[in-house]
Design a protein around this motif. Structure first.
Motif, short mmCIF file in Angstrom:
data_model
loop_
_atom_site.label_atom_id
_atom_site.label_comp_id
_atom_site.label_asym_id
_atom_site.label_seq_id
_atom_site.Cartn_x
_atom_site.Cartn_y
_atom_site.Cartn_z
N PHE A 107 -28.87 -17.24 5.34
CA PHE A 107 -27.59 -16.60 6.19
C PHE A 107 -26.82 -15.40 5.45
CE2 PHE A 107 -23.50 -16.79 7.62
CZ PHE A 107 -23.53 -16.71 9.13
N PHE A 108 -26.99 -15.75 4.24
CA PHE A 108 -26.20 -14.32 3.44
C PHE A 108 -27.19 -13.18 3.49
CE2 PHE A 108 -23.11 -17.41 2.29
CZ PHE A 108 -21.85 -16.81 2.02
N ILE A 109 -28.34 -13.47 3.34
CA ILE A 109 -29.21 -12.38 3.55
C ILE A 109 -29.15 -11.35 4.76
CG2 ILE A 109 -31.66 -11.68 3.58
CD1 ILE A 109 -32.58 -13.81 1.78
N ALA A 110 -29.03 -12.26 5.81
CA ALA A 110 -29.04 -11.59 7.21
C ALA A 110 -27.44 -11.00 7.49
CB ALA A 110 -29.24 -12.79 8.10
N ARG A 111 -26.66 -11.58 6.81
CA ARG A 111 -25.22 -11.34 7.06
C ARG A 111 -24.50 -10.14 6.02
NH1 ARG A 111 -26.31 -13.29 11.22
NH2 ARG A 111 -24.99 -14.88 12.64
N VAL A 112 -24.97 -10.31 5.00
CA VAL A 112 -24.29 -9.59 3.81
C VAL A 112 -25.11 -8.11 3.66
CG1 VAL A 112 -23.34 -9.60 1.66
CG2 VAL A 112 -23.06 -11.59 3.08
N ILE A 113 -26.36 -8.65 3.44
CA ILE A 113 -27.21 -7.14 2.98
C ILE A 113 -27.06 -6.08 3.58
CG2 ILE A 113 -29.54 -6.43 2.18
CD1 ILE A 113 -30.10 -8.86 1.07
N PRO A 158 -24.07 -5.78 10.18
CA PRO A 158 -25.14 -6.43 10.86
C PRO A 158 -25.15 -6.02 12.45
CG PRO A 158 -23.81 -8.09 9.76
CD PRO A 158 -23.10 -6.76 9.58
N ALA A 159 -24.21 -5.95 12.84
CA ALA A 159 -24.07 -5.69 14.39
C ALA A 159 -24.63 -4.21 14.65
CB ALA A 159 -22.69 -5.72 14.94
N ARG A 160 -24.13 -3.28 13.68
CA ARG A 160 -24.59 -1.87 13.98
C ARG A 160 -26.11 -1.76 13.74
NH1 ARG A 160 -23.83 2.31 16.69
NH2 ARG A 160 -21.64 1.97 16.58
N MET A 161 -26.63 -2.47 12.74
CA MET A 161 -27.82 -2.58 12.39
C MET A 161 -28.81 -3.11 13.47
SD MET A 161 -29.93 -4.24 9.18
CE MET A 161 -30.72 -5.31 10.05
N ALA A 162 -28.27 -4.38 13.87
CA ALA A 162 -29.23 -4.99 15.12
C ALA A 162 -29.25 -4.00 16.52
CB ALA A 162 -28.48 -6.33 15.28
N LEU A 163 -28.14 -3.16 16.85
CA LEU A 163 -27.96 -2.49 17.90
C LEU A 163 -28.61 -1.18 17.68
CD1 LEU A 163 -24.81 -3.77 19.22
CD2 LEU A 163 -27.03 -4.35 20.00
N GLY A 164 -28.91 -0.78 16.59
CA GLY A 164 -29.32 0.60 16.05
C GLY A 164 -28.10 1.64 16.26
N PRO A 165 -28.36 2.77 15.77
CA PRO A 165 -27.55 3.91 15.41
C PRO A 165 -26.95 4.39 16.81
CG PRO A 165 -29.40 4.78 14.99
CD PRO A 165 -29.59 3.38 14.88
N ALA A 215 -20.37 -2.09 22.75
CA ALA A 215 -21.64 -2.86 22.58
C ALA A 215 -21.67 -3.76 21.28
CB ALA A 215 -22.87 -2.52 22.68
N VAL A 216 -21.43 -2.71 20.11
CA VAL A 216 -21.22 -3.29 18.79
C VAL A 216 -20.08 -4.30 18.68
CG1 VAL A 216 -20.94 -2.70 16.37
CG2 VAL A 216 -22.23 -1.17 17.76
N ASP A 217 -18.89 -3.78 19.27
CA ASP A 217 -17.84 -4.61 19.14
C ASP A 217 -17.88 -6.09 20.02
OD1 ASP A 217 -16.49 -2.66 18.07
OD2 ASP A 217 -15.23 -2.16 19.52
N ASN A 218 -18.84 -6.11 21.07
CA ASN A 218 -19.27 -7.25 21.75
C ASN A 218 -20.02 -7.95 20.66
OD1 ASN A 218 -18.07 -6.81 24.03
ND2 ASN A 218 -19.55 -6.39 25.10
N LEU A 219 -20.95 -7.37 20.07
CA LEU A 219 -21.80 -8.32 19.23
C LEU A 219 -21.04 -8.74 18.10
CD1 LEU A 219 -24.83 -9.24 18.77
CD2 LEU A 219 -25.32 -7.21 17.48
N VAL A 220 -20.18 -8.23 17.25
CA VAL A 220 -19.42 -8.50 16.39
C VAL A 220 -18.74 -9.76 16.88
CG1 VAL A 220 -17.27 -8.12 15.08
CG2 VAL A 220 -18.80 -6.55 15.29
N LYS A 221 -17.94 -9.71 18.23
CA LYS A 221 -17.25 -11.08 18.43
C LYS A 221 -18.35 -12.36 18.53
CE LYS A 221 -13.59 -9.40 20.95
NZ LYS A 221 -13.23 -8.96 21.94
N GLU A 222 -19.39 -11.87 19.26
CA GLU A 222 -20.53 -13.00 19.43
C GLU A 222 -20.83 -13.69 18.35
OE1 GLU A 222 -23.67 -11.79 22.21
OE2 GLU A 222 -24.94 -13.36 21.08
#
Lengths: 298, 340
Positions: B26-32, B36-43, B49-56
């Motif tokens: 969990f820490f690898i995926a959330r901290v490194i 994380p939201a920006r990384m998952a959605l791309g630059p 969309a990023v804000d929504n993912l942050v909430k989700e």
């Protein structure tokens, strides 16, 4: 006075030389170990002088020569050319660099960290720090190293350096377990107790008394691990998480080449064989070093 | 009494490792990744969309709250939704994991039977040409990565001497049997479709063999070493003197103690196969969890990555637990010491 001193140093050197000769004799009795050493030295030599040895050094980058694309192995191109007309042999030579850097880099991070933690856990048995370190090790060893390395490199940007970090992250725990086992048996020896008695510092005991006695197995494991680390590195680049194209990496070459099987089989087969040979070399060498360092008399 | 103590001890250890593993992953995926939201959605993704993912993903909460919420979901079998396909990750895992399981079971059978048989024969006839051959193949097998075997087998049995299918799980002109267990060979048997069974089974052989090669070689080496050691023990000599046939001595007295190190190695390797399956499935285009995992990693699908790693970790821990039980069964000394 001076002459006595030189005599002493001479004697010391002679003893060292004698020891070295004995070790070499023990090592070279097994021809396979010597074969492994030759493979490893050759690979390192090629990696160092790739730009001088490779028949087409410019093919290591983004080079396109569609006129010579997909040439089968033979004249001019010993291992054939890839879909862009780049010489496979030259690219393999250059990818040895990344492979060796990978191996050395990972061990340079994982071994000191792992060994030091293992020594601490082994020496300070019964304190809180031992279960803290060793239970963390258990968790890290609960995943295959390849999977852990994949997970870490998945969240990092794909570069050679990041893949090295990812593999180190997955690798240190093996050294902790190894040195922990040795340190926890050595700590009960009389000479450790004597050192404690005369008030040697803990760091001194860890690094000067315990560590030197652990070096043999650690060194053996490092030689064997060079091969495995390079293999994991190749696996990472195989799925596109290592050195990025156009720079050559063995895993990437195999993965790209696999798309052209069977018509252009040489694209995948030669880099695959190269991986095999590197791992074989380090394995034979590691087995040889283990036999050499074992206390069993010849 | 003692063996119950042993089982409880190992079970507690497994649970501890799993919890630790979940924290680690969990820490690898959330901290490194930093963000994380920006990384998952791309630059190039829009800020909303990023804000929504942050909430989700509850990224605005402290990390231990995030972990707790995630853990609660996982214990209910919910790994969240894929950030790429928007499908529930658990459904994907349920679809792809059986395929990998099937592959690994077949590979494990090949590895166990092949490894023990080759090792035992090689120890029995040590010094013969057969022994030398086995040792050579075993050495090559250990140093050759599974994906290289995959490519070699693909070339040999797919093209040079085309006797086996090399891509996918089943012939494309056959109807896929209705999913009951998710294991295609068993599903086709349940449906009474023997042609589909044959096809599904043949599709498994090459990837399974490629997966098994490394472990099989190692198992053969270990079996050979420990059997040669046991064959030189005094009790074998006295049994031979008593006129017991060699075959009986080996099967009844030598094999069981010799198998302890082999079983450990095989089981650890079966668990490690989950790692190697990553590459083999890619080569054979086999729709298993590893191929799914690689895709998740390449598309930075954090929820799916965490789920795949957790499933593999779970399988690894369960395998280790089973190994401990088998080894304790084979070696009474371990069983009677209560897991110490």
């Amino acid at each position: 006075m001076i002459s006595i001193k030189t005599k002493k140093t001479n004697k010391k050197w002679a003893a060292k030389l004698d020891g070295l000769c004995r070790s070499w004799y023990k090592f070279s009795r097994n021809k396979l170990s010597v074969f492994g050493l030759i493979i490893v030295l050759t690979v390192i030599f090629i990696a160092l002088f790739a730009d001088k040895i490779a028949p087409f050094p410019e093919h290591a980058g983004a080079f396109v020569d569609l006129g010579n694309a997909g040439r089968p192995p033979g004249e001019g191109y010993l291992f054939g050319t890839d879909q862009y007309g780049r010489d496979i042999l030259s690219r393999i030579f250059f990818s040895f660099r990344g492979a060796i850097i990978m191996g050395i880099g990972v061990l340079a991070v994982a071994v000191p960290v792992g060994v030091f933690l293992g020594l601490i856990a082994g020496y300070f048995q019964g304190s809180l720090i031992e279960p803290l370190i060793m239970r963390t090790v258990d968790i890290f060893l609960a995943l295959p190293p390849l999977v852990l390395a994949l997970a870490v490199s998945a969240v990092l940007r794909p570069t050679l350096f990041n893949s090295m970090m990812a593999v180190s992250f997955a690798w240190w725990a093996w050294y902790t377990r190894l040195s922990y086992g040795m340190a926890s048996s050595i700590r009960n020896e009389f000479y450790i107790q004597s050192a404690e008695l005369i008030g040697a510092s803990r760091l001194h005991i860890l690094l000067r008394e315990i560590l030197p006695n652990c070096l043999g197995p650690i060194f053996t494991k490092m030689t064997l691990d060079m091969g495995w680390v390079i293999l994991i590195g190749a696996s990472l680049s195989f799925v596109g998480m290592g050195e990025q194209p156009p720079k050559p990496a063995l895993g990437t070459m195999v993965a790209d080449g696999a798309k052209y099987i069977p018509h252009m089989w040489w694209l995948a087969v030669f880099p695959a064989l190269a991986i095999m040979i590197i791992v074989l070399g380090f394995n034979l060498l590691g087995d040889g070093i283990r036999d050499m360092l074992s206390t069993e008399e010849v | 009494m003692k063996s119950r103590h042993f089982i409880i001890h190992r079970l507690a250890w497994s649970v501890f490792v799993l919890v630790g593993l979940s924290i680690l992953i969990f820490f690898i995926a959330r901290v490194i990744p930093g963000d994380p939201a920006r990384m998952a959605l791309g630059p190039r993704a829009p800020q909303w969309a990023v804000d929504n993912l942050v909430k989700e993903l509850h990224l605005n909460e402290p990390i231990y709250v995030q972990y707790w919420l995630w853990l609660k979901g996982v214990l209910h079998g919910d790994f969240g939704t894929s950030l790429v396909t928007r499908r529930p990750v658990s459904a994907d895992i349920k679809e792809f994991f059986p395929a990998t399981l099937e592959l690994i079971v077949v590979a494990a059978i090949i590895e166990t039977v092949g490894g023990i048989l080759l090792g035992a024969l090689s120890a029995r006839y040590s010094g013969s040409w057969f022994d030398s051959l086995v040792r050579l193949i075993a050495y090559l097998g250990v140093v050759t990565p599974a994906f290289v075997w995959a490519i070699i087998f693909m070339l040999i049995f797919g093209y040079v001497w085309p006797i086996l299918p090399i891509l996918g799980r089943i012939d494309s002109n056959l109807t896929v049997p209705p999913t009951v267990t998710g294991l295609m060979t068993i599903d086709s048997l349940l449906a009474g479709d023997f042609e589909a069974f044959k096809s599904a089974f043949l599709h498994l052989l090459l990837p399974a063999l490629a997966l098994a090669m490394g472990g099989m070689s190692q198992a053969a080496r270990i079996t050979r070493a420990s059997m040669s050691e046991n064959l030189s023990r005094d009790y074998v000599g006295s049994e031979m003197a008593a006129g017991i046939p060699m075959k009986l001595i080996i099967l009844k007295y030598v094999l069981r103690p010799s198998l302890i190190p082999t079983v450990t190695i095989i089981a650890l390797d079966i668990a490690a196969m989950l790692g190697n399956a990553f590459l083999v499935e890619l080569v054979f285009n086999y729709p298993g969890i590893s191929r799914y995992g690689i895709n998740a990693m390449l598309t930075k699908d954090l929820n799916a990555i965490v789920a795949v790693i957790m499933v593999i970790g779970l399988a690894f821990v369960v395998m280790n637990f089973i190994v401990d039980l088998i080894v304790a069964y084979l070696d009474p000394r371990i069983r009677l010491q209560g897991g110490k």
